[in-house]
Design a protein around this motif. Sequence first.
Motif, PDB file in Angstrom:
ATOM      1  N   GLN A 151      33.528  49.199  35.326  1.00 39.54           N
ATOM      2  CA  GLN A 151      34.885  49.756  35.332  1.00 39.54           C
ATOM      3  C   GLN A 151      35.921  48.643  35.344  1.00 39.54           C
ATOM      4  O   GLN A 151      35.715  47.601  35.965  1.00 39.54           O
ATOM      5  N   PRO A 152      37.040  48.842  34.664  1.00 36.93           N
ATOM      6  CA  PRO A 152      38.067  47.792  34.617  1.00 36.93           C
ATOM      7  C   PRO A 152      38.696  47.541  35.983  1.00 36.93           C
ATOM      8  O   PRO A 152      38.734  48.414  36.850  1.00 36.93           O
ATOM      9  N   ASN A 153      39.182  46.300  36.159  1.00 36.15           N
ATOM     10  CA  ASN A 153      39.924  45.877  37.347  1.00 36.15           C
ATOM     11  C   ASN A 153      39.115  45.973  38.641  1.00 36.15           C
ATOM     12  O   ASN A 153      39.682  46.208  39.706  1.00 36.15           O
ATOM     13  N   ASN A 154      37.796  45.791  38.525  1.00 32.98           N
ATOM     14  CA  ASN A 154      36.937  45.673  39.701  1.00 32.98           C
ATOM     15  C   ASN A 154      36.460  44.227  39.828  1.00 32.98           C
ATOM     16  O   ASN A 154      36.270  43.541  38.821  1.00 32.98           O
ATOM     17  N   ILE A 155      36.233  43.794  41.057  1.00 34.91           N
ATOM     18  CA  ILE A 155      35.851  42.402  41.286  1.00 34.91           C
ATOM     19  C   ILE A 155      34.823  42.310  42.401  1.00 34.91           C
ATOM     20  O   ILE A 155      34.887  43.063  43.384  1.00 34.91           O
ATOM     21  N   TYR A 156      33.822  41.438  42.200  1.00 38.24           N
ATOM     22  CA  TYR A 156      32.904  41.048  43.261  1.00 38.24           C
ATOM     23  C   TYR A 156      33.310  39.655  43.734  1.00 38.24           C
ATOM     24  O   TYR A 156      33.682  38.801  42.914  1.00 38.24           O
ATOM     25  N   ILE A 157      33.228  39.408  45.032  1.00 39.21           N
ATOM     26  CA  ILE A 157      33.532  38.080  45.559  1.00 39.21           C
ATOM     27  C   ILE A 157      32.362  37.592  46.400  1.00 39.21           C
ATOM     28  O   ILE A 157      31.597  38.386  46.952  1.00 39.21           O
ATOM     29  N   SER A 158      32.224  36.272  46.480  1.00 40.36           N
ATOM     30  CA  SER A 158      31.134  35.688  47.261  1.00 40.36           C
ATOM     31  C   SER A 158      31.468  35.709  48.747  1.00 40.36           C
ATOM     32  O   SER A 158      32.628  35.886  49.139  1.00 40.36           O
ATOM     33  N   ASN A 159      30.465  35.488  49.553  1.00 40.25           N
ATOM     34  CA  ASN A 159      30.652  35.488  51.005  1.00 40.25           C
ATOM     35  C   ASN A 159      31.619  34.392  51.449  1.00 40.25           C
ATOM     36  O   ASN A 159      32.434  34.595  52.348  1.00 40.25           O
ATOM     37  N   SER A 160      31.534  33.215  50.815  1.00 44.35           N
ATOM     38  CA  SER A 160      32.434  32.121  51.202  1.00 44.35           C
ATOM     39  C   SER A 160      33.880  32.457  50.907  1.00 44.35           C
ATOM     40  O   SER A 160      34.786  32.082  51.656  1.00 44.35           O
TER      41      SER A 160
END
Length: 834
Positions: A151-160
């Motif tokens: 889906q557009p405008n979704n983001i995963y980020i790392s733990n750091s």
Amino acid sequence: MFRNYFLLTWRNIIRNKSFSVIKILGLAIAIAAFILIYQHLRYELSYDRFQSEANNIYRVTVEKEVENGVSYKDAYTFPALGIAARDEIPGVKNFFRLSPWANSYTVVYKDEKKNEPVSIKTDKAVFADAPFAKYFSLNFIVGGSDSLLAQPNNIYISNSVAEKYFGVEWNKKINPTGETLLVYTSNHDAAIPFKVCGIYQDMPSNSHLQYKMIMSHSSLTSYLPKEIPDHVKSTIFDTNWGNYSWYTYLVLDPTADPKTTETQLNQMVARHKNTNNLNESFFLQPVKDIHLKSQLANEASPNGSITNVYVMAGIGLLILILALVNYVNLSIAGFMERTEEIGIRQVIGSKKRQIVAQLFIEAFVFNLMAIIIGWIISKISAPAMSHITGIRFTPGLYNYAGGYLIFILFGLLLFGSVLASLYPSLMVASAKSIEKLKGHTAMTLRLRMNKYLLVFQFTVSIVLIIGTLINYKQINFMRNQDLGIDTDRIVVLEGPNAINQQINFEQTVQRLRNEVASYPSINQVSACSTVPGKVNVLSRPLFQLSRENEGAKEIREIMVDQQYFPMLDIKFTAGHNFPEAAGNKRQMVILNESAVRMLGFNSPEDAISQKVGYHWAGGIAECEVIGVVGDFHQQSLKFSKEPIGFYNELSSGDYMVKISSGLNPSQNISGSLDLLESKWQELFPDNPFNYYFLDNFFEQQYSSDKRFGSIFTLFSALGIFISCIGLFCLSVQSVAKRNKEIGIRKVNGAKISEILSMLNKDFVKWVLIACGFAIPVAWYAMNKWLENFAYKTSLSWWIFASAGLLALGIAMLTVSWQSWRAATRNPVETLRYE
């Protein structure tokens, strides 16, 4: 019985303390080096093998013909490749694309409970298709699924990253999924809000991808120009066969043949590009091979080298072999000193098998002690090894290779024990007791074997010396070559991403230039999309308008202002710079000489005022060639010079500031940096002030080569040291055997110089023989190693001569002290008991 064997072994160690310590310590140091090298190589070979389908994932790479048979190899392909391969090639099960899109990102989190937003600037962000998370085995702490990344405008980020935004122990306090991050790009696109849909453990260090933020690929349509219709935006990336700025990964069916799929892939591209004369070839690269077997343009991260792995493995084995040869040599020499003892034991009733068992137990104990001490040394020296190699030797890494290592060390224990006791055992079995009592057991064979082993040791040592010298010569060659640009006293300021959308990037450059214009310590201010030393991710397929039917050529592009060429001292070979004020600047281009040749112009002068074009949004955009500049090195000398087109269309990038040398250069630089920081905070308050020096930044490209050189030198010195230990011990024993002879010669009038010549000439002869074996081996090996570099040094004769002289000098220093003592000793002391 075994108790007696161990007791006799211990007594033998105590009786010959110095000899025993040298034997054990020499082998222990070699085993420690072997363990450390083994750990390092196991780590290097483990890259990307943690993925669930690592055997079926392939990256598509391209090799383009540039000119006259010269090719250009690139990790980037175009975005339409993956989806077409999945739909048209039977063996392709799935695909995913990765697009860096911008050089850097500033991602802002505004916590409603805090007044100040948290801002992170990173170049470790990417836009990815949904299957990426599955096939690259992302380990999610919270959230995360294939459908979310679709889906557009979704983001995963790392733990750091999550720890910077939400606190170190965020998982004990809140669930950040659903929070909004505002993403600014270095392209100065409008800021777009992204919803956090998952937080994953930072990618393993043994992955060729190290992204901290992963955004949905479908979000890229939000960054396209508004004038492009929505129905075109929705398919523009799936039908783009010309923009080489994407990484494409294919997931093959386990039954598919990669070579067949590769052939079908090239046929598919030719079909879609409607040409039978495709000047590029596409290859499937196993994801497990990327780290060690890929040195392409636009790699996602700096890679290792399979050649370096082979070299390090060879060094580790050679050090171990040197130590074992040394150990066996010293064991044989020690056995010869004990022939009388063994003869007496046989006379009083000891059986041969008991003596053989005793010799094996002694060798086993020596090897066991060496392995234990070596393992302890490796643990103690691991931090220093980590500092040299840049790899952190954590307990996890030790555990990773521990199972294999135990078997290797156990095999080494048995092999070393058998090897060290084999020759003495054969002598015991073949010789008579009376011969042992006389001390004449196989002396001739012993001396011959010592010579062979010493020649082998010094052959290896000379090869290592030559390798070290050539490694340093190559690094110095690359560092001292003319780059075609002047990087001295240039400070690079990382361009601001979070700026007012009413102000374009060129205006920010001019604002900074105006603010510092009155300061004499600052000479020039310029800006560009990619500074020298950075991977140039942008390209544009150009063609001569008059020769469009010959197809477009992929030309790297750099956006610059008018100050770029004079600041870097890049010379024009034809034409001129961009004009200060130009209403049609988007229709101008400056080419380098490689691009001129690639596009088919006869000379730089012929290219001036000619029209080149590129396909864009369904039409052809035209540019006039207004200037040609000399080629320069955009990247290190590992790579060939790239064909580049320069455009005066700055919309993002970094600033470059030239500092005046003045009367006090260091004070000038310090004062200028303080000034720049204060002006930066005034002009761009929401952006961090990050800077670096261009010459140091360019030099960092050679950091891995310098680190490899340090490792090579360290272990080469270790190998030479081990050889010298054996040489020293054998020289001591050789002198001891000839003490009576030396005394008689001195009584009969021999000079000290004659005694020294007599004792040293054999060692000189052995080293010279070793040179004869080592030079061709080293020449072949280093020629192969230099093939990894586009620009390489020559294998000068003086390197081989210096290595031979150095080895000879080391050998003479090792044996001369003992020879001098023997030559100057009073002959009465050696003959008093005769």
